[in-house]
Design a protein around this motif. Structure first.
Motif, PDB file in Angstrom:
ATOM      1  N   ALA A 286      -6.220 -27.295  40.636  1.00  9.24           N
ATOM      2  CA  ALA A 286      -5.453 -26.054  40.473  1.00  9.24           C
ATOM      3  C   ALA A 286      -4.047 -26.349  39.964  1.00  9.24           C
ATOM      4  O   ALA A 286      -3.515 -25.619  39.108  1.00  9.24           O
ATOM      5  CB  ALA A 286      -5.389 -25.295  41.793  1.00  9.24           C
ATOM      6  N   LYS A 287      -3.456 -27.432  40.449  1.00  8.26           N
ATOM      7  CA  LYS A 287      -2.118 -27.821  39.983  1.00  8.26           C
ATOM      8  C   LYS A 287      -2.156 -28.177  38.498  1.00  8.26           C
ATOM      9  O   LYS A 287      -1.279 -27.774  37.728  1.00  8.26           O
ATOM     10  CB  LYS A 287      -1.616 -28.999  40.808  1.00  8.26           C
TER      11      LYS A 287
ATOM     12  N   ALA B 215      -6.631 -19.257  44.106  1.00 11.37           N
ATOM     13  CA  ALA B 215      -7.275 -20.140  43.126  1.00 11.37           C
ATOM     14  C   ALA B 215      -7.898 -21.365  43.780  1.00 11.37           C
ATOM     15  O   ALA B 215      -9.037 -21.726  43.468  1.00 11.37           O
ATOM     16  CB  ALA B 215      -6.271 -20.560  42.057  1.00 11.37           C
TER      17      ALA B 215
ATOM     18  N   ASP C 121      -2.408 -25.045  36.500  1.00 11.60           N
ATOM     19  CA  ASP C 121      -1.127 -24.342  36.447  1.00 11.60           C
ATOM     20  C   ASP C 121      -0.177 -24.989  35.450  1.00 11.60           C
ATOM     21  O   ASP C 121       0.517 -24.297  34.709  1.00 11.60           O
ATOM     22  CB  ASP C 121      -0.481 -24.308  37.833  1.00 11.60           C
ATOM     23  N   GLU C 122      -0.165 -26.318  35.416  1.00 11.55           N
ATOM     24  CA  GLU C 122       0.766 -27.033  34.539  1.00 11.55           C
ATOM     25  C   GLU C 122       0.323 -27.052  33.080  1.00 11.55           C
ATOM     26  O   GLU C 122       1.119 -27.388  32.212  1.00 11.55           O
ATOM     27  CB  GLU C 122       0.942 -28.474  35.037  1.00 11.55           C
TER      28      GLU C 122
ATOM     29  N   PHE D 230      -2.273 -22.268  32.466  1.00 10.13           N
ATOM     30  CA  PHE D 230      -1.516 -21.096  32.895  1.00 10.13           C
ATOM     31  C   PHE D 230      -0.077 -21.132  32.387  1.00 10.13           C
ATOM     32  O   PHE D 230       0.479 -20.102  32.017  1.00 10.13           O
ATOM     33  CB  PHE D 230      -1.564 -20.932  34.411  1.00 10.13           C
ATOM     34  N   GLN D 231       0.528 -22.314  32.337  1.00  9.30           N
ATOM     35  CA  GLN D 231       1.886 -22.435  31.820  1.00  9.30           C
ATOM     36  C   GLN D 231       1.928 -22.059  30.333  1.00  9.30           C
ATOM     37  O   GLN D 231       2.834 -21.374  29.884  1.00  9.30           O
ATOM     38  CB  GLN D 231       2.433 -23.846  32.038  1.00  9.30           C
TER      39      GLN D 231
ATOM     40  N   PRO E 192      -3.861 -15.495  41.911  1.00  7.24           N
ATOM     41  CA  PRO E 192      -3.611 -16.931  41.749  1.00  7.24           C
ATOM     42  C   PRO E 192      -3.424 -17.679  43.073  1.00  7.24           C
ATOM     43  O   PRO E 192      -3.719 -18.860  43.156  1.00  7.24           O
ATOM     44  CB  PRO E 192      -2.321 -16.978  40.913  1.00  7.24           C
ATOM     45  N   LYS E 193      -2.982 -16.975  44.094  1.00  8.73           N
ATOM     46  CA  LYS E 193      -2.821 -17.608  45.415  1.00  8.73           C
ATOM     47  C   LYS E 193      -4.167 -18.042  45.995  1.00  8.73           C
ATOM     48  O   LYS E 193      -4.218 -18.901  46.862  1.00  8.73           O
ATOM     49  CB  LYS E 193      -2.138 -16.647  46.389  1.00  8.73           C
TER      50      LYS E 193
ATOM     51  N   TYR F 121      -7.016 -28.539  45.108  1.00 10.27           N
ATOM     52  CA  TYR F 121      -5.577 -28.335  44.941  1.00 10.27           C
ATOM     53  C   TYR F 121      -5.056 -29.086  43.714  1.00 10.27           C
ATOM     54  O   TYR F 121      -4.281 -28.544  42.926  1.00 10.27           O
ATOM     55  CB  TYR F 121      -4.819 -28.769  46.195  1.00 10.27           C
TER      56      TYR F 121
ATOM     57  N   ARG G 187       1.613 -18.307  30.108  1.00 13.04           N
ATOM     58  CA  ARG G 187       2.869 -17.674  30.549  1.00 13.04           C
ATOM     59  C   ARG G 187       3.926 -17.729  29.455  1.00 13.04           C
ATOM     60  O   ARG G 187       4.586 -16.735  29.158  1.00 13.04           O
ATOM     61  CB  ARG G 187       3.420 -18.371  31.802  1.00 13.04           C
TER      62      ARG G 187
END
Length: 134
Positions: free
Chosen positions: A85-86, A66, A89-90, A93-94, A63-64, A82, A97
């Motif tokens: 990707a943010k 991405a 993630d929000e 991926f959230q 993920p680093k 970026y 998770r």
């Protein structure tokens, strides 16, 4: 079957059940379509984005890394990659998770695409409101 497909099948078989369910659902395709429109991606970049997300969820991409993968595959600038990707993630991926740890995903940021094209009535009202009458 080539080596890449075998590796992907192995990664999929080793993935959490929640990841497998998410990857097999239409939810990922819908999320990519919305994100693609929000970030004005060319249609041809939707599949590379889906591939990156899939590989991250399966653990094949760290993920680093991405942002750099998104930047390269989707031909975006660093800031755009970026931001995308943010958003990933929000949202995606959230949600995954929280599913893995068994928590509710109701509070995860929802991807909503609003239609920016005003209706005929809205246009008519705007014209009437902005036109001088004598």
């Amino acid at each position: 079957m080539d080596n890449t497909n075998i590796q992907l099948e192995t990664l999929f078989a080793q993935a959490n059940k929640e990841v497998q369910v998410y990857l097999l659902s239409n939810e990922l395709d819908n999320a990519i379509a919305v994100l693609g429109k929000i970030h004005t991606l060319q249609i041809g970049k939707y599949l590379p984005l889906k591939n990156i997300i899939t590989l991250i969820l399966l653990g094949a991409i760290d993920p680093k890394e991405a942002v750099s993968h998104i930047q390269t595959s989707c031909e975006l600038g660093e800031d755009e990659a970026y931001t995308l990707a943010k958003d990933l993630d929000e949202t995606i991926f959230q949600k995954v998770r929280l599913s893995i740890i068994g928590k509710s995903t109701e509070d995860v940021k929802q991807l909503i695409l609003t239609d920016s094209t005003p209706s005929k009535d809205e246009l008519r009202k705007e014209i009437l409101d902005t036109t001088k009458r004598t």
